[in-house]
Design an enzyme around this catalytic site. Structure first.
Site, PDB file in Angstrom:
ATOM      1  N   PRO A  89      -5.866  -1.489  48.244  1.00  0.00           N
ATOM      2  CA  PRO A  89      -6.075  -0.158  47.643  1.00  0.00           C
ATOM      3  C   PRO A  89      -6.641   0.804  48.676  1.00  0.00           C
ATOM      4  CG  PRO A  89      -6.847  -1.861  46.162  1.00  0.00           C
ATOM      5  CD  PRO A  89      -6.491  -2.547  47.456  1.00  0.00           C
ATOM      6  N   CYS A  90      -6.241   2.072  48.573  1.00  0.00           N
ATOM      7  CA  CYS A  90      -6.461   2.982  49.692  1.00  0.00           C
ATOM      8  C   CYS A  90      -7.278   4.219  49.323  1.00  0.00           C
ATOM      9  CB  CYS A  90      -5.103   3.430  50.239  1.00  0.00           C
ATOM     10  SG  CYS A  90      -3.988   4.080  48.958  1.00  0.00           S
ATOM     11  N   GLN A  91      -8.053   4.151  48.236  1.00  0.00           N
ATOM     12  CA  GLN A  91      -8.747   5.364  47.803  1.00  0.00           C
ATOM     13  C   GLN A  91      -9.654   5.938  48.884  1.00  0.00           C
ATOM     14  OE1 GLN A  91      -8.672   2.486  46.120  1.00  0.00           O
ATOM     15  NE2 GLN A  91      -8.522   2.793  43.905  1.00  0.00           N
ATOM     16  N   TYR A  93      -9.349   6.045  52.051  1.00  0.00           N
ATOM     17  CA  TYR A  93      -8.651   6.711  53.144  1.00  0.00           C
ATOM     18  C   TYR A  93      -7.640   7.748  52.669  1.00  0.00           C
ATOM     19  CZ  TYR A  93     -10.685   2.732  55.530  1.00  0.00           C
ATOM     20  OH  TYR A  93     -11.561   1.792  55.999  1.00  0.00           O
ATOM     21  N   ASN A 129      -0.401   0.941  54.097  1.00  0.00           N
ATOM     22  CA  ASN A 129      -1.510   1.714  53.549  1.00  0.00           C
ATOM     23  C   ASN A 129      -1.238   3.208  53.763  1.00  0.00           C
ATOM     24  OD1 ASN A 129      -4.374   2.417  52.792  1.00  0.00           O
ATOM     25  ND2 ASN A 129      -4.607   0.200  53.000  1.00  0.00           N
TER      26      ASN A 129
END
Length: 357
Positions: A89-91, A93, A129
């Site tokens: 999960p990339c919240q 960045y 990502n």
């Protein structure tokens, strides 16, 4: 020395698998996916229904024992036919506003994934990502890259526009491929042209005309969000095939107060997609025309759940088992597009076929 034709079949473990976009694409490439790992238990039924015999492991990576896959799947360290995938999960960045506490929790997941790479030393590693993981100042990427090099991996990484990889949306993603077997490892090459909307959705592609608020109770799920009367009127005043909210900026009862005098800000909001161009990035809120350029090119509605899934390159028979439109849209928007995943899988198969054990 055995020939390359005796090499064991490639197999993969998909960390942060969600509803199975990466798993789906790898399986399309002929790779056996043993399992997907994700702590969102709402993804289990969708993942396993579409990707059997792959098993869904509903665990948080930070709590999963490193030897789990040896104990439950017989996976051994130093297996050259093993691929580990870590699309965390990339919240943290992401440029999209999100809950700060949730975002902070996602910061170090790549390093948690690295623990499994160290444990198993697979032949190949894939990471996908948001671009921010490479460009943001406070990133673990540099530590990850240094560790991979120290472990003896060769790798290639870039920020790619997936519209040049068979995905009909302007989706820029960070992509990383690594091998400890082949120093010539590279990401798949781009196509010469972008994938565009008209080749994926519309009536000729099996999407019948439907109104806003339409509910499709079949597995096809051509379900569309309802719209308020004023938003419907806005869309009726928006030019087909690429119109924007500037088309009704001078109609007082349609204009939003927050946009008065700001016609050059957030111009994609309430905008229509264009047939001859890629769609906007399919986010977790793609069913809402107020969250981006997510209105149908011609029909007065947002795009349906199935249209969004198709723009993410999920097969049309991929069934999303959820309890709401919101859950389905989130699962679709968070996914790795299967077509790009397939190309990654094909790239690894080419490396494998060119090598020997």
């Amino acid at each position: 020395m055995p020939s390359k034709f005796t090499r064991p079949k490639l197999k993969a473990i998909d960390f942060f698998c969600g509803g199975g976009g990466m798993t789906c694409g790898l399986r399309q490439a002929g790779i056996d996916v043993l399992a997907g790992v994700d702590n969102n238990l709402k993804c289990r039924e969708t993942y396993e229904r579409n990707n059997s015999p792959a098993k869904f492991i509903g665990e948080n990576i930070t709590e999963l024992p490193l030897n789990y896959f040896t104990n439950h799947f017989g996976v051994q360290p130093w297996d050259e036919s093993l691929i580990l995938v870590g699309c965390s999960p990339c919240q943290y960045y992401s440029i999209i506003n999100t809950d700060k506490n949730k975002a902070l929790l996602s910061r170090n997941l790549l390093m948690d994934f690295l623990g499994f790479v160290r444990q198993y030393m697979p032949g190949y590693v894939l990471v996908e990502n948001v671009p921010g993981i490479l460009t943001k100042k406070d990133t673990v990427w540099h530590d990850f890259k240094f560790a991979m090099r120290k472990l003896g991996y060769y790798f290639d990484y870039h920020i790619l526009d997936l519209s040049y990889y068979g995905v009909p949306q302007s989706r820029k993603r960070f992509s990383f491929i690594a091998s400890r077997l082949d120093h010539n490892v590279t990401l798949p090459p781009p196509d010469n042209r972008q994938a565009v909307l008209k080749d994926f959705i519309g009536e000729k592609n099996g999407f019948p005309t439907v109104p806003a608020g339409y509910r499709d109770n079949s597995d096809f799920n051509h379900t569309v969000a309802a719209l308020s009367d004023v938003t419907l009127e806005r869309l009726r005043h928006t030019r087909h095939d690429g119109g924007s909210r500037s088309d009704w900026a001078n109609i007082p009862h349609l204009q939003l107060k927050c946009f008065v005098g700001r016609d050059d800000c957030f111009i994609d909001t309430f905008g229509r997609m264009r047939w001859d161009k890629p769609a906007s990035t399919i986010t977790t809120r793609f069913t809402s025309v107020s969250n981006g350029r997510f209105a149908h090119p011609d029909e007065d509605r947002g795009i349906s759940l199935r249209e969004g899934a198709t723009l993410q390159t999920f097969p049309k028979n991929y069934v999303f088992v959820t309890s709401s439109m919101t859950e389905t849209a989130k699962m679709i928007g968070n996914a790795v597009p299967p077509e790009y995943a397939r190309r990654l899988g094909e790239t690894i198969k080419t490396l494998e076929n060119n090598g020997t054990i």
